[in-house]
Design a protein around this motif. Structure first.
Motif, PDB file in Angstrom:
ATOM      1  N   PRO A 158       0.852  -1.300  -0.066  1.00 36.41           N
ATOM      2  CA  PRO A 158      -0.095  -0.066  -0.083  1.00 36.41           C
ATOM      3  C   PRO A 158       0.861   1.271  -0.017  1.00 36.41           C
ATOM      4  CG  PRO A 158      -0.069  -1.101   2.222  1.00 36.41           C
ATOM      5  CD  PRO A 158       0.632  -2.024   1.221  1.00 36.41           C
ATOM      6  N   PHE A 159       2.127   1.095   0.574  1.00 40.08           N
ATOM      7  CA  PHE A 159       2.757   2.495   0.556  1.00 40.08           C
ATOM      8  C   PHE A 159       3.620   2.678  -0.847  1.00 40.08           C
ATOM      9  CE2 PHE A 159       2.785   1.328   5.129  1.00 40.08           C
ATOM     10  CZ  PHE A 159       2.283   2.444   5.724  1.00 40.08           C
ATOM     11  N   THR A 160       3.674   1.771  -1.555  1.00 40.28           N
ATOM     12  CA  THR A 160       4.122   1.961  -2.845  1.00 40.28           C
ATOM     13  C   THR A 160       3.103   2.642  -3.746  1.00 40.28           C
ATOM     14  OG1 THR A 160       5.309  -0.013  -2.825  1.00 40.28           O
ATOM     15  CG2 THR A 160       4.968   0.814  -5.226  1.00 40.28           C
ATOM     16  N   VAL A 161       1.682   2.190  -3.669  1.00 36.19           N
ATOM     17  CA  VAL A 161       0.430   2.838  -4.206  1.00 36.19           C
ATOM     18  C   VAL A 161       0.453   4.222  -3.887  1.00 36.19           C
ATOM     19  CG1 VAL A 161      -2.101   2.899  -4.462  1.00 36.19           C
ATOM     20  CG2 VAL A 161      -0.546   0.561  -4.460  1.00 36.19           C
ATOM     21  N   LEU A 162       0.710   4.459  -2.432  1.00 40.24           N
ATOM     22  CA  LEU A 162       0.542   5.784  -1.791  1.00 40.24           C
ATOM     23  C   LEU A 162       1.663   6.751  -2.294  1.00 40.24           C
ATOM     24  CD1 LEU A 162      -1.014   7.955   0.370  1.00 40.24           C
ATOM     25  CD2 LEU A 162       0.861   6.890   1.802  1.00 40.24           C
ATOM     26  N   ALA A 163       2.825   6.296  -2.739  1.00 38.89           N
ATOM     27  CA  ALA A 163       3.906   7.169  -3.127  1.00 38.89           C
ATOM     28  C   ALA A 163       3.622   7.230  -4.683  1.00 38.89           C
ATOM     29  CB  ALA A 163       5.058   6.360  -3.039  1.00 38.89           C
ATOM     30  N   ILE A 164       3.255   6.420  -5.490  1.00 39.26           N
ATOM     31  CA  ILE A 164       2.700   6.511  -6.953  1.00 39.26           C
ATOM     32  C   ILE A 164       1.588   7.401  -6.973  1.00 39.26           C
ATOM     33  CG2 ILE A 164       1.930   5.543  -8.983  1.00 39.26           C
ATOM     34  CD1 ILE A 164       4.795   4.660  -8.396  1.00 39.26           C
ATOM     35  N   TRP A 165       0.400   7.535  -6.164  1.00 39.21           N
ATOM     36  CA  TRP A 165      -0.406   8.438  -6.051  1.00 39.21           C
ATOM     37  C   TRP A 165       0.173   9.803  -5.910  1.00 39.21           C
ATOM     38  CZ3 TRP A 165      -1.953  11.356  -1.561  1.00 39.21           C
ATOM     39  CH2 TRP A 165      -2.919  12.178  -2.004  1.00 39.21           C
ATOM     40  N   PHE A 166       0.994   9.960  -4.853  1.00 42.36           N
ATOM     41  CA  PHE A 166       1.549  11.180  -4.385  1.00 42.36           C
ATOM     42  C   PHE A 166       2.131  11.932  -5.647  1.00 42.36           C
ATOM     43  CE2 PHE A 166       4.219  14.010  -2.274  1.00 42.36           C
ATOM     44  CZ  PHE A 166       3.632  14.620  -1.165  1.00 42.36           C
ATOM     45  N   VAL A 167       2.948  11.199  -6.196  1.00 44.16           N
ATOM     46  CA  VAL A 167       3.727  11.921  -7.336  1.00 44.16           C
ATOM     47  C   VAL A 167       2.636  12.073  -8.697  1.00 44.16           C
ATOM     48  CG1 VAL A 167       5.340  11.489  -9.168  1.00 44.16           C
ATOM     49  CG2 VAL A 167       6.044  10.564  -6.809  1.00 44.16           C
ATOM     50  N   LEU A 168       1.842  11.409  -8.735  1.00 39.53           N
ATOM     51  CA  LEU A 168       0.818  11.709  -9.988  1.00 39.53           C
ATOM     52  C   LEU A 168      -0.200  12.817  -9.505  1.00 39.53           C
ATOM     53  CD1 LEU A 168      -0.189   7.771 -10.917  1.00 39.53           C
ATOM     54  CD2 LEU A 168       0.963   9.525 -12.103  1.00 39.53           C
ATOM     55  N   THR A 169      -0.218  12.925  -8.335  1.00 42.46           N
ATOM     56  CA  THR A 169      -0.871  14.193  -8.029  1.00 42.46           C
ATOM     57  C   THR A 169      -0.255  15.544  -7.789  1.00 42.46           C
ATOM     58  OG1 THR A 169      -2.562  12.687  -6.710  1.00 42.46           O
ATOM     59  CG2 THR A 169      -2.709  14.991  -6.145  1.00 42.46           C
ATOM     60  N   ALA A 170       0.827  15.600  -6.903  1.00 39.65           N
ATOM     61  CA  ALA A 170       1.597  16.706  -6.633  1.00 39.65           C
ATOM     62  C   ALA A 170       2.191  17.370  -7.869  1.00 39.65           C
ATOM     63  CB  ALA A 170       2.682  16.165  -5.475  1.00 39.65           C
ATOM     64  N   VAL A 171       2.750  16.642  -8.606  1.00 38.23           N
ATOM     65  CA  VAL A 171       3.685  17.076  -9.662  1.00 38.23           C
ATOM     66  C   VAL A 171       2.659  17.977 -10.737  1.00 38.23           C
ATOM     67  CG1 VAL A 171       5.029  16.456 -11.826  1.00 38.23           C
ATOM     68  CG2 VAL A 171       5.417  15.610  -9.543  1.00 38.23           C
ATOM     69  N   PRO A 172       1.566  17.287 -11.294  1.00 39.92           N
ATOM     70  CA  PRO A 172       0.604  17.881 -12.075  1.00 39.92           C
ATOM     71  C   PRO A 172      -0.026  19.149 -11.384  1.00 39.92           C
ATOM     72  CG  PRO A 172      -0.024  15.984 -12.089  1.00 39.92           C
ATOM     73  CD  PRO A 172       1.167  15.813 -10.966  1.00 39.92           C
ATOM     74  N   VAL A 173      -0.294  19.052 -10.199  1.00 42.55           N
ATOM     75  CA  VAL A 173      -0.955  20.252  -9.545  1.00 42.55           C
ATOM     76  C   VAL A 173       0.106  21.516  -9.546  1.00 42.55           C
ATOM     77  CG1 VAL A 173      -1.978  20.890  -7.214  1.00 42.55           C
ATOM     78  CG2 VAL A 173      -2.493  18.944  -8.229  1.00 42.55           C
ATOM     79  N   ALA A 174       1.234  20.951  -8.929  1.00 37.47           N
ATOM     80  CA  ALA A 174       2.391  22.132  -8.869  1.00 37.47           C
ATOM     81  C   ALA A 174       2.356  22.713 -10.556  1.00 37.47           C
ATOM     82  CB  ALA A 174       3.628  21.478  -8.509  1.00 37.47           C
ATOM     83  N   VAL A 175       2.568  22.170 -11.268  1.00 33.92           N
ATOM     84  CA  VAL A 175       2.736  22.657 -12.540  1.00 33.92           C
ATOM     85  C   VAL A 175       1.673  23.122 -13.527  1.00 33.92           C
ATOM     86  CG1 VAL A 175       4.013  21.960 -14.923  1.00 33.92           C
ATOM     87  CG2 VAL A 175       4.586  21.157 -12.810  1.00 33.92           C
ATOM     88  N   PHE A 176       0.575  22.493 -13.447  1.00 34.68           N
ATOM     89  CA  PHE A 176      -0.692  22.774 -14.302  1.00 34.68           C
ATOM     90  C   PHE A 176      -1.854  23.192 -13.495  1.00 34.68           C
ATOM     91  CE2 PHE A 176       1.588  19.314 -16.629  1.00 34.68           C
ATOM     92  CZ  PHE A 176       2.034  19.766 -17.528  1.00 34.68           C
ATOM     93  N   GLY A 177      -1.859  22.863 -12.141  1.00 37.56           N
ATOM     94  CA  GLY A 177      -2.944  23.166 -11.286  1.00 37.56           C
ATOM     95  C   GLY A 177      -3.799  22.171 -11.193  1.00 37.56           C
ATOM     96  N   ALA A 178      -3.702  20.839 -11.616  1.00 39.89           N
ATOM     97  CA  ALA A 178      -4.833  19.868 -11.797  1.00 39.89           C
ATOM     98  C   ALA A 178      -4.419  18.520 -12.017  1.00 39.89           C
ATOM     99  CB  ALA A 178      -6.015  20.083 -12.840  1.00 39.89           C
TER     100      ALA A 178
END
Length: 151
Positions: free
Chosen positions: A69-89
């Motif tokens: 589950p922590f691998t899924v959490l880490a992947i979700w974190f990257v898939l969420t934080a990076v696009p929100v930081a750059v594109f806003g969504a």
């Protein structure tokens, strides 16, 4: 009267009264594009992002995805934080027609605030504690608000 937590939580505006509709104090419309996104739409976007995290993790780990589950959490974190930081969504937000807007004059959310916001979402409780504008503690701490991109 502001609650005690409003006095120290970043991004709060305890002296500005709530308006007739969510987001009015930030100059947002009541309906349509740029109106505050509802909880259901935000939850659906989070679900899409979480399922994408599972899917990407399953590509790398195969059937062992349920045992990490922590691998899924880490992947979700990257898939969420990076696009929100750059594109806003994130991908889920884009699919549901919402985006994260910065409160203030900044055109984008930026990496530090996107990472803080995503980390607080991972804790589950901060997004559930919402104010009159529909902003959770994660949005208040990051000085953001989630708005609709289409009607």
């Amino acid at each position: 009267m502001p609650r005690w937590i409003d006095t120290w939580l970043p991004g709060s505006s305890p002296t500005t009264p709530a308006g007739d509709h969510p987001g009015e104090r930030y100059g947002l419309p009541a309906e349509g594009a740029n109106a505050v996104a509802g909880f259901g739409r935000r939850l659906a976007a989070l679900t899409v992002d979480w399922l994408l995290g599972y899917g990407v993790t399953a590509l790398f780990l195969g059937a062992e995805v349920t045992s990490s589950p922590f691998t899924v959490l880490a992947i979700w974190f990257v898939l969420t934080a990076v696009p929100v930081a750059v594109f806003g969504a994130s991908a889920g937000m884009t699919a549901l027609g919402i985006r994260v807007a910065s409160i203030g004059s900044e055109p984008v959310v930026g990496v530090p605030r996107a990472v803080l916001r995503t980390a607080l979402i991972a804790l589950v409780l901060p997004p559930l504690m919402r104010d009159a504008d529909g902003r959770g503690w994660h949005d208040r701490a990051a000085r953001t608000i989630v708005v609709r991109t289409r009607a």
